[in-house]
Design a protein around this motif. Structure first.
Motif, PDB file in Angstrom:
ATOM      1  N   UNK A  45     -40.480   2.882  -5.613  1.00 11.63           N
ATOM      2  CA  UNK A  45     -40.855   2.168  -4.382  1.00 11.63           C
ATOM      3  C   UNK A  45     -39.693   1.992  -3.415  1.00 11.63           C
ATOM      4  N   UNK A  46     -38.477   2.339  -3.831  1.00 13.60           N
ATOM      5  CA  UNK A  46     -37.353   2.279  -2.878  1.00 13.60           C
ATOM      6  C   UNK A  46     -37.557   3.332  -1.792  1.00 13.60           C
ATOM      7  N   UNK A  47     -37.263   2.932  -0.580  1.00 17.76           N
ATOM      8  CA  UNK A  47     -37.222   3.871   0.537  1.00 17.76           C
ATOM      9  C   UNK A  47     -35.799   3.781   1.085  1.00 17.76           C
ATOM     10  N   UNK A  48     -35.085   4.877   1.079  1.00 16.64           N
ATOM     11  CA  UNK A  48     -33.712   4.845   1.592  1.00 16.64           C
ATOM     12  C   UNK A  48     -33.646   5.756   2.817  1.00 16.64           C
ATOM     13  N   UNK A  49     -33.119   5.195   3.890  1.00 14.69           N
ATOM     14  CA  UNK A  49     -32.959   5.944   5.142  1.00 14.69           C
ATOM     15  C   UNK A  49     -31.463   6.158   5.348  1.00 14.69           C
ATOM     16  N   UNK A  50     -31.071   7.371   5.708  1.00  7.48           N
ATOM     17  CA  UNK A  50     -29.643   7.568   6.040  1.00  7.48           C
ATOM     18  C   UNK A  50     -29.512   8.373   7.317  1.00  7.48           C
ATOM     19  N   UNK A  51     -28.393   8.106   7.986  1.00  9.69           N
ATOM     20  CA  UNK A  51     -28.087   8.796   9.232  1.00  9.69           C
ATOM     21  C   UNK A  51     -27.174   9.970   8.901  1.00  9.69           C
ATOM     22  N   UNK A  52     -27.724  11.187   9.056  1.00 12.87           N
ATOM     23  CA  UNK A  52     -26.962  12.385   8.687  1.00 12.87           C
ATOM     24  C   UNK A  52     -25.798  12.661   9.619  1.00 12.87           C
ATOM     25  N   UNK A  53     -25.768  11.987  10.766  1.00 13.36           N
ATOM     26  CA  UNK A  53     -24.726  12.277  11.747  1.00 13.36           C
ATOM     27  C   UNK A  53     -23.428  11.563  11.432  1.00 13.36           C
ATOM     28  N   UNK A  54     -23.476  10.615  10.488  1.00 11.93           N
ATOM     29  CA  UNK A  54     -22.245   9.866  10.179  1.00 11.93           C
ATOM     30  C   UNK A  54     -22.129   9.542   8.684  1.00 11.93           C
ATOM     31  N   UNK A  55     -22.878  10.265   7.853  1.00 16.42           N
ATOM     32  CA  UNK A  55     -22.745  10.099   6.397  1.00 16.42           C
ATOM     33  C   UNK A  55     -22.866  11.466   5.736  1.00 16.42           C
ATOM     34  N   UNK A  56     -22.414  11.548   4.494  1.00 18.02           N
ATOM     35  CA  UNK A  56     -22.779  12.660   3.604  1.00 18.02           C
ATOM     36  C   UNK A  56     -23.461  12.024   2.402  1.00 18.02           C
ATOM     37  N   UNK A  57     -24.159  12.843   1.618  1.00 16.12           N
ATOM     38  CA  UNK A  57     -24.764  12.322   0.388  1.00 16.12           C
ATOM     39  C   UNK A  57     -24.831  13.435  -0.643  1.00 16.12           C
ATOM     40  N   UNK A  58     -25.058  13.025  -1.886  1.00 17.22           N
ATOM     41  CA  UNK A  58     -25.295  14.011  -2.938  1.00 17.22           C
ATOM     42  C   UNK A  58     -26.135  13.370  -4.045  1.00 17.22           C
ATOM     43  N   UNK A  59     -26.997  14.201  -4.640  1.00 17.39           N
ATOM     44  CA  UNK A  59     -27.760  13.753  -5.809  1.00 17.39           C
ATOM     45  C   UNK A  59     -26.838  13.816  -7.015  1.00 17.39           C
ATOM     46  N   UNK A  60     -27.123  13.021  -8.041  1.00 15.04           N
ATOM     47  CA  UNK A  60     -26.335  13.102  -9.279  1.00 15.04           C
ATOM     48  C   UNK A  60     -27.260  13.568 -10.411  1.00 15.04           C
ATOM     49  N   UNK A  61     -26.688  14.173 -11.464  1.00 13.35           N
ATOM     50  CA  UNK A  61     -27.522  14.810 -12.490  1.00 13.35           C
ATOM     51  C   UNK A  61     -28.378  13.828 -13.298  1.00 13.35           C
ATOM     52  N   UNK A  62     -29.423  14.366 -13.891  1.00 15.98           N
ATOM     53  CA  UNK A  62     -30.235  13.641 -14.877  1.00 15.98           C
ATOM     54  C   UNK A  62     -30.844  14.703 -15.796  1.00 15.98           C
ATOM     55  N   UNK A  63     -31.540  14.271 -16.845  1.00 16.54           N
ATOM     56  CA  UNK A  63     -32.106  15.237 -17.805  1.00 16.54           C
ATOM     57  C   UNK A  63     -33.370  15.861 -17.192  1.00 16.54           C
ATOM     58  N   UNK A  64     -33.160  16.875 -16.341  1.00 17.50           N
ATOM     59  CA  UNK A  64     -34.235  17.367 -15.473  1.00 17.50           C
ATOM     60  C   UNK A  64     -35.301  18.181 -16.196  1.00 17.50           C
ATOM     61  N   UNK A  65     -35.005  18.635 -17.419  1.00 14.65           N
ATOM     62  CA  UNK A  65     -36.063  19.353 -18.137  1.00 14.65           C
ATOM     63  C   UNK A  65     -36.829  18.416 -19.080  1.00 14.65           C
TER      64      UNK A  65
END
Ligand code: SIN
Length: 297
Positions: free
Chosen positions: A256-276
């Motif tokens: 239920x979290x909604x996260x908004x970010x401004x791409x013009x002044x931030x960077x982001x990255x996903x982090x790993x999880x047990x995706x299989x």
């Protein structure tokens, strides 16, 4: 209900509560979110249980949405990305079109893997992204957090000599430069043609705050007019500088979290999880930057 804005980090990021985005959104709420975004650049709105249509309607309040192309939905890299009916929603999940967990060898892994590199959305497009809106539908029991870096604060902290060195420099960004770094995906000629590289100034003025920001991402392959190795070394140095712990916020998702970010002044990255083993079902809309040229500082 009046939105309540609470800072979550000393430099950027706020939580916004007392807001319900499912249904008509009052202009006061719309403007309060905009003001918070201009100041904090990343806003977390917990407890938003939205249908896809509601996510799209909310996002559209802030500008036109990026629509995924046929090639992005059907390419070998994307796998057949047809689980979600709306082209305005990017499927940031590890699920196939039948809702089953994708295998390790699935073609979509190159794209998903590349979201684990520091980036800013759609930097490989000339009309890149203003904001991204990511909604958590299902989260894994561990991992799969998202990290954000504040590139306004990073710019402010650069030594003056580096600020002078960056003046007037432009970087070239390519989707395929990023996928090659993770997963080694080699695009077809058609895919390459549909996502040609884009060029952006390395330092741009963020319109909402009037502050300068570094505009860098793992999509950046080189600096225009600079020997390739020197440009790559400079890009790597800037990304390393901007992602030091003091500039980074790590978001641990709740459903239920909604996260908004401004791409013009931030960077982001996903982090790993047990995706299989576990499902992570996240859905993203991307608001297009309507005035990219006006941003060049
Ligand atoms: C994205 O890069 O847009 C998604 C980030 C994430 O999956 O955490």
């Amino acid at each position: 209900m009046n939105p309540v804005v609470t800072p979550l980090h000393p430099l950027f990021v706020a939580k916004i509560t007392e807001v319900d985005l499912s249904g008509p959104i009052h202009e006061t709420t719309q403007r309060a979110i905009e003001r918070a975004m201009d100041e904090y650049a990343v806003c977390v709105l917990p407890g938003q249980h939205l249908e896809d249509e509601e996510l799209i309607a909310f996002s559209r309040l802030y500008g036109p949405l990026e629509v995924s192309t046929d090639i992005a939905r059907k390419s070998r890299a994307a796998g057949r990305n047809l689980r979600i009916a709306y082209r305005e929603i990017f499927d940031i999940s590890n699920l196939d079109e039948n809702g089953s967990i994708r295998g390790e060898q699935d073609g979509r892994s190159a794209i998903l893997q590349s979201t684990q590199l520091w980036h800013t959305d759609l930097a490989f497009r000339q009309g890149a992204a203003k904001w991204s809106v990511l909604h958590a539908k299902v989260i894994p029991p561990a991992g799969g957090d998202t990290e954000f870096a504040d590139t306004r604060a990073a710019y402010d902290a650069l030594p003056d000599a580096m600020k002078r060195r960056l003046e007037g420099l432009t970087a070239e960004h390519s989707l395929w430069h990023s996928t090659a770094q993770r997963g080694g995906y080699v695009p077809t000629e058609e895919e390459r043609g549909s996502y040609p590289p884009a060029r952006h100034k390395l330092v741009r003025r963020h319109p909402g705050s009037g502050r300068n920001a570094l505009y860098i991402a793992s999509y950046a392959s080189h600096i225009v007019g600079m020997p390739a190795e020197e440009g790559q070394a400079l890009l790597a140095e800037l990304i390393e500088f901007a992602t030091q712990p003091q500039f980074v916020y790590r978001h641990q998702w709740q459903v239920g979290d909604l996260v908004i970010w401004d791409n013009r002044c931030t960077m982001h990255r996903a982090t790993p999880f047990a995706a299989t083993d576990h499902v992570r079902d996240m859905r993203r809309t991307t608001i297009i930057d309507r005035a990219p040229d006006a941003l060049v500082g």
